[in-house]
Design a protein around this motif. Structure first.
Motif, PDB file in Angstrom:
ATOM      1  N   LYS A   1     -15.877  -1.958  62.744  1.00  0.00           N
ATOM      2  CA  LYS A   1     -14.446  -2.053  62.422  1.00  0.00           C
ATOM      3  C   LYS A   1     -13.714  -2.550  63.672  1.00  0.00           C
ATOM      4  O   LYS A   1     -13.747  -3.730  63.961  1.00  0.00           O
ATOM      5  CB  LYS A   1     -13.915  -0.708  61.926  1.00  0.00           C
ATOM      6  CG  LYS A   1     -14.540  -0.251  60.600  1.00  0.00           C
ATOM      7  CD  LYS A   1     -13.883   1.026  60.112  1.00  0.00           C
ATOM      8  CE  LYS A   1     -14.509   1.496  58.804  1.00  0.00           C
ATOM      9  NZ  LYS A   1     -15.829   2.134  59.015  1.00  0.00           N
ATOM     10  N   THR A   2     -13.071  -1.619  64.406  1.00  0.00           N
ATOM     11  CA  THR A   2     -12.263  -2.060  65.558  1.00  0.00           C
ATOM     12  C   THR A   2     -12.660  -1.387  66.864  1.00  0.00           C
ATOM     13  O   THR A   2     -11.974  -1.559  67.869  1.00  0.00           O
ATOM     14  CB  THR A   2     -10.771  -1.768  65.308  1.00  0.00           C
ATOM     15  OG1 THR A   2     -10.583  -0.345  65.227  1.00  0.00           O
ATOM     16  CG2 THR A   2     -10.282  -2.413  64.031  1.00  0.00           C
ATOM     17  N   THR A   3     -13.726  -0.624  66.869  1.00  0.00           N
ATOM     18  CA  THR A   3     -14.128   0.083  68.089  1.00  0.00           C
ATOM     19  C   THR A   3     -15.385  -0.531  68.688  1.00  0.00           C
ATOM     20  O   THR A   3     -16.394  -0.687  68.000  1.00  0.00           O
ATOM     21  CB  THR A   3     -14.379   1.576  67.806  1.00  0.00           C
ATOM     22  OG1 THR A   3     -13.175   2.165  67.305  1.00  0.00           O
ATOM     23  CG2 THR A   3     -14.809   2.310  69.071  1.00  0.00           C
ATOM     24  N   VAL A   4     -15.290  -0.871  69.963  1.00  0.00           N
ATOM     25  CA  VAL A   4     -16.430  -1.415  70.714  1.00  0.00           C
ATOM     26  C   VAL A   4     -16.612  -0.572  71.974  1.00  0.00           C
ATOM     27  O   VAL A   4     -15.635  -0.260  72.657  1.00  0.00           O
ATOM     28  CB  VAL A   4     -16.192  -2.892  71.102  1.00  0.00           C
ATOM     29  CG1 VAL A   4     -17.193  -3.345  72.155  1.00  0.00           C
ATOM     30  CG2 VAL A   4     -16.282  -3.789  69.874  1.00  0.00           C
ATOM     31  N   VAL A   5     -17.845  -0.186  72.260  1.00  0.00           N
ATOM     32  CA  VAL A   5     -18.160   0.553  73.485  1.00  0.00           C
ATOM     33  C   VAL A   5     -19.259  -0.217  74.223  1.00  0.00           C
ATOM     34  O   VAL A   5     -20.289  -0.549  73.635  1.00  0.00           O
ATOM     35  CB  VAL A   5     -18.635   1.987  73.183  1.00  0.00           C
ATOM     36  CG1 VAL A   5     -18.907   2.738  74.487  1.00  0.00           C
ATOM     37  CG2 VAL A   5     -17.600   2.739  72.354  1.00  0.00           C
ATOM     38  N   VAL A   6     -19.018  -0.508  75.508  1.00  0.00           N
ATOM     39  CA  VAL A   6     -19.991  -1.214  76.340  1.00  0.00           C
ATOM     40  C   VAL A   6     -20.429  -0.294  77.472  1.00  0.00           C
ATOM     41  O   VAL A   6     -19.587   0.223  78.212  1.00  0.00           O
ATOM     42  CB  VAL A   6     -19.403  -2.520  76.927  1.00  0.00           C
ATOM     43  CG1 VAL A   6     -20.456  -3.250  77.759  1.00  0.00           C
ATOM     44  CG2 VAL A   6     -18.874  -3.423  75.817  1.00  0.00           C
ATOM     45  N   HIS A   7     -21.730  -0.060  77.581  1.00  0.00           N
ATOM     46  CA  HIS A   7     -22.290   0.707  78.690  1.00  0.00           C
ATOM     47  C   HIS A   7     -23.052  -0.249  79.600  1.00  0.00           C
ATOM     48  O   HIS A   7     -23.806  -1.094  79.108  1.00  0.00           O
ATOM     49  CB  HIS A   7     -23.264   1.781  78.195  1.00  0.00           C
ATOM     50  CG  HIS A   7     -22.645   2.827  77.325  1.00  0.00           C
ATOM     51  ND1 HIS A   7     -21.714   3.721  77.788  1.00  0.00           N
ATOM     52  CD2 HIS A   7     -22.833   3.128  76.014  1.00  0.00           C
ATOM     53  CE1 HIS A   7     -21.347   4.530  76.802  1.00  0.00           C
ATOM     54  NE2 HIS A   7     -22.012   4.183  75.716  1.00  0.00           N
ATOM     55  N   VAL A   8     -22.885  -0.104  80.908  1.00  0.00           N
ATOM     56  CA  VAL A   8     -23.684  -0.885  81.856  1.00  0.00           C
ATOM     57  C   VAL A   8     -24.315   0.070  82.868  1.00  0.00           C
ATOM     58  O   VAL A   8     -23.709   1.067  83.273  1.00  0.00           O
ATOM     59  CB  VAL A   8     -22.851  -1.966  82.585  1.00  0.00           C
ATOM     60  CG1 VAL A   8     -22.463  -3.084  81.639  1.00  0.00           C
ATOM     61  CG2 VAL A   8     -21.616  -1.371  83.242  1.00  0.00           C
ATOM     62  N   ALA A   9     -25.540  -0.231  83.267  1.00  0.00           N
ATOM     63  CA  ALA A   9     -26.275   0.601  84.221  1.00  0.00           C
ATOM     64  C   ALA A   9     -25.608   0.557  85.589  1.00  0.00           C
ATOM     65  O   ALA A   9     -24.844  -0.375  85.898  1.00  0.00           O
ATOM     66  CB  ALA A   9     -27.721   0.112  84.314  1.00  0.00           C
ATOM     67  N   PRO A  10     -25.870   1.559  86.456  1.00  0.00           N
ATOM     68  CA  PRO A  10     -25.280   1.564  87.807  1.00  0.00           C
ATOM     69  C   PRO A  10     -25.583   0.301  88.604  1.00  0.00           C
ATOM     70  O   PRO A  10     -24.821  -0.067  89.498  1.00  0.00           O
ATOM     71  CB  PRO A  10     -25.934   2.789  88.461  1.00  0.00           C
ATOM     72  CG  PRO A  10     -26.270   3.696  87.326  1.00  0.00           C
ATOM     73  CD  PRO A  10     -26.643   2.794  86.191  1.00  0.00           C
ATOM     74  N   SER A  11     -26.694  -0.397  88.265  1.00  0.00           N
ATOM     75  CA  SER A  11     -27.059  -1.616  89.002  1.00  0.00           C
ATOM     76  C   SER A  11     -26.036  -2.741  88.806  1.00  0.00           C
ATOM     77  O   SER A  11     -26.016  -3.703  89.569  1.00  0.00           O
ATOM     78  CB  SER A  11     -28.440  -2.095  88.550  1.00  0.00           C
ATOM     79  OG  SER A  11     -28.470  -2.321  87.147  1.00  0.00           O
ATOM     80  N   PHE A  12     -25.172  -2.631  87.783  1.00  0.00           N
ATOM     81  CA  PHE A  12     -24.145  -3.643  87.536  1.00  0.00           C
ATOM     82  C   PHE A  12     -22.871  -3.381  88.334  1.00  0.00           C
ATOM     83  O   PHE A  12     -21.901  -4.129  88.205  1.00  0.00           O
ATOM     84  CB  PHE A  12     -23.797  -3.703  86.050  1.00  0.00           C
ATOM     85  CG  PHE A  12     -24.813  -4.405  85.194  1.00  0.00           C
ATOM     86  CD1 PHE A  12     -24.841  -5.786  85.112  1.00  0.00           C
ATOM     87  CD2 PHE A  12     -25.746  -3.685  84.463  1.00  0.00           C
ATOM     88  CE1 PHE A  12     -25.764  -6.441  84.319  1.00  0.00           C
ATOM     89  CE2 PHE A  12     -26.679  -4.323  83.668  1.00  0.00           C
ATOM     90  CZ  PHE A  12     -26.694  -5.708  83.599  1.00  0.00           C
ATOM     91  N   GLN A  13     -22.823  -2.321  89.123  1.00  0.00           N
ATOM     92  CA  GLN A  13     -21.603  -1.944  89.832  1.00  0.00           C
ATOM     93  C   GLN A  13     -21.106  -3.090  90.725  1.00  0.00           C
ATOM     94  O   GLN A  13     -21.847  -3.615  91.554  1.00  0.00           O
ATOM     95  CB  GLN A  13     -21.845  -0.701  90.681  1.00  0.00           C
ATOM     96  CG  GLN A  13     -20.565   0.006  91.072  1.00  0.00           C
ATOM     97  CD  GLN A  13     -20.800   1.484  91.335  1.00  0.00           C
ATOM     98  OE1 GLN A  13     -21.890   1.888  91.693  1.00  0.00           O
ATOM     99  NE2 GLN A  13     -19.757   2.292  91.169  1.00  0.00           N
ATOM    100  N   GLY A  14     -19.848  -3.493  90.504  1.00  0.00           N
ATOM    101  CA  GLY A  14     -19.248  -4.564  91.297  1.00  0.00           C
ATOM    102  C   GLY A  14     -19.720  -5.959  90.924  1.00  0.00           C
ATOM    103  O   GLY A  14     -19.343  -6.933  91.580  1.00  0.00           O
ATOM    104  N   LYS A  15     -20.526  -6.083  89.859  1.00  0.00           N
ATOM    105  CA  LYS A  15     -21.092  -7.388  89.497  1.00  0.00           C
ATOM    106  C   LYS A  15     -20.573  -7.918  88.166  1.00  0.00           C
ATOM    107  O   LYS A  15     -21.018  -8.971  87.714  1.00  0.00           O
ATOM    108  CB  LYS A  15     -22.625  -7.295  89.429  1.00  0.00           C
ATOM    109  CG  LYS A  15     -23.297  -6.943  90.747  1.00  0.00           C
ATOM    110  CD  LYS A  15     -24.808  -6.867  90.582  1.00  0.00           C
ATOM    111  CE  LYS A  15     -25.502  -6.540  91.896  1.00  0.00           C
ATOM    112  NZ  LYS A  15     -26.980  -6.453  91.734  1.00  0.00           N
ATOM    113  N   VAL A  16     -19.673  -7.192  87.518  1.00  0.00           N
ATOM    114  CA  VAL A  16     -19.181  -7.616  86.210  1.00  0.00           C
ATOM    115  C   VAL A  16     -17.707  -8.018  86.308  1.00  0.00           C
ATOM    116  O   VAL A  16     -17.029  -7.725  87.295  1.00  0.00           O
ATOM    117  CB  VAL A  16     -19.357  -6.489  85.156  1.00  0.00           C
ATOM    118  CG1 VAL A  16     -20.824  -6.279  84.831  1.00  0.00           C
ATOM    119  CG2 VAL A  16     -18.731  -5.193  85.637  1.00  0.00           C
ATOM    120  N   CYS A  17     -17.217  -8.688  85.269  1.00  0.00           N
ATOM    121  CA  CYS A  17     -15.814  -9.099  85.221  1.00  0.00           C
ATOM    122  C   CYS A  17     -15.429  -9.315  83.767  1.00  0.00           C
ATOM    123  O   CYS A  17     -16.282  -9.329  82.879  1.00  0.00           O
ATOM    124  CB  CYS A  17     -15.577 -10.361  86.056  1.00  0.00           C
ATOM    125  SG  CYS A  17     -16.653 -11.768  85.627  1.00  0.00           S
TER     126      CYS A  17
END
Length: 337
Positions: free
Chosen positions: A186-202
């Motif tokens: 429907k309208t809910t999205v949840v994104v989980h990223v591992a600690p290794s992605f810290q400071g590497k996403v945008c």
């Protein structure tokens, strides 16, 4: 210099708040308005904290990042920044194809809002996931009704680095690199990223660097004060128009009053155990706004989405609330099991 009426503790002891006297090192610790005795532990994110001499001693494990989008354009970034943004385009929700990531990118999540009826309210989403450039997944409600996900591969022989699962009412996609994507269809999205992605996403979900004050960093790497300008910078194409946020309850006093009545469950004693850990007011206000945005007063989906979002935040804070009933946002688990 003179006697004072009342009770007090002997030297070296202090009042425990319950009419007794205890040594100072037996004083409790406080968290979320609750008192904990020495030796008691609590969970905070993925760490365990132990009460010792009025102070918390916590483990220092790196935790995964969680970004949530729900209802009519309500966002909570990886670093906990809450904001509202509504747009009628394709936007980059999260990706690791970023200037601050020295490694090769592995995923990009593109989100498109689909408005319902004549209102500005969002009824469903179109999701596009791109993995390591050569693979693209397109998910919409229409495709799911046909029991499929559209898969576009520039290299059909490439090894898949993800798996798709149906858990309850959620579509779940997990990658080998540690990115998990959940959508309630429907309208809910949840994104989980591992600690290794810290400071590497945008993207709209922010950079997951542990600081929320720089979450409104645009695609051009500038800090933006306007949420609307920040959101528009993550458009895939510049041809579609920008949408200005409006008060959906303006001119609808009856609907607003009804929304306040329904949404008051978030501030009620049902969620009382969570109030000290997660502020209910932003979720309550989002709930009323979304209720006003629904085409039909009888359509409770907007209301249920907002309450569920608060419930999820409570769960992450270690408080599990059993709030659904046959009369309030029922979920037919047996059907999905």
């Amino acid at each position: 210099t003179e006697c004072v009426s009342g009770c007090m503790c002997p030297d070296g002891l202090v009042l425990d708040g319950s009419g007794g006297c205890i040594p100072k090192d037996q004083c409790p610790c406080v968290h979320g308005g609750h008192f904990y005795k020495p030796g008691e532990t609590i969970k905070v994110d993925c760490n365990t904290c132990t009460c010792n001499k009025r102070q918390w001693n916590c483990t220092d494990n790196p935790c995964k990042g969680t970004c949530t989008v729900y209802g009519n354009g309500h966002y909570m970034s990886f670093d906990g920044e809450k904001f509202d943004f509504l747009g009628d385009c394709d936007y980059i929700l999260a990706q690791d194809f970023c200037p601050n990531n020295m490694d090769a990118g592995t995923f990009r999540i593109v989100i498109q809002n689909n408005a319902c009826g004549k209102s500005l309210s969002i009824c469903s989403l179109k999701i596009t996931l791109i993995f390591e450039v050569c693979l693209e997944l397109i998910i919409t409600q229409e495709l799911l009704l046909e029991g499929r996900i559209q898969e576009l591969a520039t290299d059909p022989g490439a090894e898949k680095n993800y798996k798709v699962d149906l858990r309850g009412g959620y579509i779940v996609i997990e990658t080998n690199q540690g990115m998990n994507f959940m959508w309630d269809q429907k309208t809910t999205v949840v994104v989980h990223v591992a600690p290794s992605f810290q400071g590497k996403v945008c993207g709209l979900c922010g950079d997951f660097d542990g600081r929320s004050r720089n979450d409104f960093t645009t695609r051009g790497q500038s800090m933006e004060m306007s949420i609307q300008e920040f959101g528009n910078s993550w458009k895939i194409t510049s041809t579609c128009s920008n949408i200005n946020m409006t008060d959906l309850c303006a001119g609808q006093p009856f609907k607003s009053a009804l929304g306040q009545k329904h949404c008051s469950i978030i501030k009620s004693n049902i969620f009382e155990a969570c109030h000290s850990k997660v502020n209910p007011i932003p979720y309550y206000e989002s709930c009323i706004s979304d209720f006003c945005g629904c085409d039909s007063v009888g359509d409770c989906e907007c209301f249920c989405t907002s309450v569920a979002a608060y419930s999820r935040s409570c769960s992450r804070a270690g408080v599990c609330i059993d709030w659904r009933t046959p009369a309030i946002c029922p979920v037919f688990c047996d059907y999905y099991n």
